[in-house]
Design a protein around this motif. Structure first.
Motif, mmCIF file in Angstrom:
data_model
loop_
_atom_site.group_PDB
_atom_site.id
_atom_site.type_symbol
_atom_site.label_atom_id
_atom_site.label_comp_id
_atom_site.label_asym_id
_atom_site.label_seq_id
_atom_site.Cartn_x
_atom_site.Cartn_y
_atom_site.Cartn_z
ATOM 1 N N UNK A 1 0.821 -1.196 0.000
ATOM 2 C CA UNK A 1 0.000 0.000 0.000
ATOM 3 C C UNK A 1 0.856 1.247 0.000
ATOM 4 N N UNK A 2 0.209 2.379 0.100
ATOM 5 C CA UNK A 2 0.932 3.642 0.141
ATOM 6 C C UNK A 2 0.170 4.620 1.020
ATOM 7 N N UNK A 3 0.903 5.606 1.518
ATOM 8 C CA UNK A 3 0.321 6.623 2.380
ATOM 9 C C UNK A 3 0.747 7.995 1.880
ATOM 10 N N UNK B 1 4.576 7.761 0.831
ATOM 11 C CA UNK B 1 5.350 6.564 1.173
ATOM 12 C C UNK B 1 4.758 5.366 0.450
ATOM 13 N N UNK B 2 5.586 4.685 -0.337
ATOM 14 C CA UNK B 2 5.178 3.479 -1.043
ATOM 15 C C UNK B 2 5.684 2.277 -0.254
ATOM 16 N N UNK C 1 9.929 3.153 -0.317
ATOM 17 C CA UNK C 1 10.517 4.440 -0.671
ATOM 18 C C UNK C 1 9.565 5.563 -0.308
ATOM 19 N N UNK C 2 10.162 6.708 0.000
ATOM 20 C CA UNK C 2 9.367 7.871 0.379
ATOM 21 C C UNK C 2 9.785 9.073 -0.456
ATOM 22 N N UNK C 3 8.833 9.972 -0.668
ATOM 23 C CA UNK C 3 9.089 11.178 -1.452
ATOM 24 C C UNK C 3 8.576 12.397 -0.701
ATOM 25 N N UNK C 4 9.290 13.501 -0.848
ATOM 26 C CA UNK C 4 8.807 14.797 -0.381
ATOM 27 C C UNK C 4 8.609 15.671 -1.612
ATOM 28 N N UNK C 5 7.370 16.048 -1.851
ATOM 29 C CA UNK C 5 7.045 16.887 -3.007
ATOM 30 C C UNK C 5 7.612 16.272 -4.291
ATOM 31 N N UNK C 6 7.426 14.942 -4.428
ATOM 32 C CA UNK C 6 7.864 14.155 -5.588
ATOM 33 C C UNK C 6 9.382 14.048 -5.717
ATOM 34 N N UNK C 7 10.121 14.402 -4.678
ATOM 35 C CA UNK C 7 11.571 14.219 -4.660
ATOM 36 C C UNK C 7 11.902 13.063 -3.719
ATOM 37 N N UNK C 8 12.705 12.122 -4.198
ATOM 38 C CA UNK C 8 12.998 10.914 -3.437
ATOM 39 C C UNK C 8 13.788 11.228 -2.171
ATOM 40 N N UNK C 9 13.345 10.658 -1.054
ATOM 41 C CA UNK C 9 14.081 10.731 0.207
ATOM 42 C C UNK C 9 14.918 9.466 0.350
ATOM 43 N N UNK D 1 16.291 16.277 8.953
ATOM 44 C CA UNK D 1 17.403 16.837 8.183
ATOM 45 C C UNK D 1 17.295 16.466 6.711
ATOM 46 N N UNK D 2 16.890 15.235 6.424
ATOM 47 C CA UNK D 2 16.793 14.803 5.027
ATOM 48 C C UNK D 2 15.642 15.508 4.308
ATOM 49 N N UNK D 3 14.551 15.743 5.020
ATOM 50 C CA UNK D 3 13.445 16.495 4.423
ATOM 51 C C UNK D 3 13.874 17.942 4.183
#
Length: 229
Positions: free
Chosen positions: A129-131, A138-139, A144-152, A203-205
């Motif tokens: 699933x995803x959130x 978050x997939x 994998x997770x993304x912030x504003x379509x940018x990979x974290x 920090x990564x975000x």
């Protein structure tokens, strides 16, 4: 069967840890240098977990840990080192290790930590699933997770903490609850590892968006996620 790569230039440690984990039911690969470790990591059948010493003949474990995380690999890392100063443990967790155990160690504790790390990694892979929460996505299948379509680029533990926060954005997660959920009820380390993990997530975000502040601290209680467009 999970395959574990042990990276250590001490023949006694390589032999002892290999025997211990083979008896616990794991397949083992060995490396006595960073070069040998990189060769294993680039192989067709990469390991499920890396147990990584810090002091190696051609560099240190921090360097390899950084490279693994920068490459975006979803690979759990347990640092096993004689360097027991607080600054070493903090740096190890900061560069991306999921756990840090000092030498000398109790064999039963090492096996317990390995099992806990692999159990979490397996659980995260199996969660489908995803959130979405504001600019966060978050997939679960891809882990994998993304912030504003940018990979974290997250470690397994960072992914685990973020996933728990995203499951219930309005829920305040206490340090103990996150520790038991992400690290497991048998985790024997310092509970402040949760705070270190949250700091790394923030920090990564912020590397992608300096003004972003989605993880709120609720003083005296814990953390919760703030969903804003």
């Amino acid at each position: 069967m999970s395959r574990i790569l042990i990276v250590d230039d001490d023949p006694a440690i390589l032999s002892g840890v290999s025997t211990l984990l083979e008896q616990a039911g794991y397949e083992i690969a060995q490396a006595a240098s960073l070069a040998q470790a990189r060769s294993h990591l680039q192989a067709f059948n990469p390991p499920s977990l890396v147990i990584l010493d810090l002091m190696l003949p051609d560099g240190d474990g921090f360097e390899l840990c950084r490279q693994i995380r920068q490459g975006g690999q979803y690979l759990p890392i347990l640092m096993l080192s004689a360097r027991d100063e607080l600054q070493d443990r903090v740096e190890g967790l900061t560069v991306g290790a999921d756990d840090y155990l000092t030498k000398p160690f109790a064999p039963a504790e090492l096996v317990a930590r390995v099992r806990a790390i692999l159990r979490l990694a397996q659980h995260q892979r199996e969660t489908i699933g995803s959130f979405e929460c504001g600019k966060l996505r978050f997939d679960c299948e891809l882990q994998r997770a993304w912030w504003d379509e940018q990979l974290l680029e997250l470690t397994p533990k960072e992914s685990g903490v973020l996933l728990q926060l995203m499951r219930q954005p309005s829920h305040v997660w206490g340090r103990l609850a996150l520790l038991q959920t992400v690290w497991g009820t048998n985790f024997l380390g310092d509970s402040r590892i949760v705070d270190v993990c949250v700091q790394r997530l923030r920090a990564k975000i912020n590397q992608l968006d300096a003004n972003a502040d989605p993880i709120q601290t609720v003083r005296g209680f814990g953390y919760r996620l703030k969903c804003e467009p």
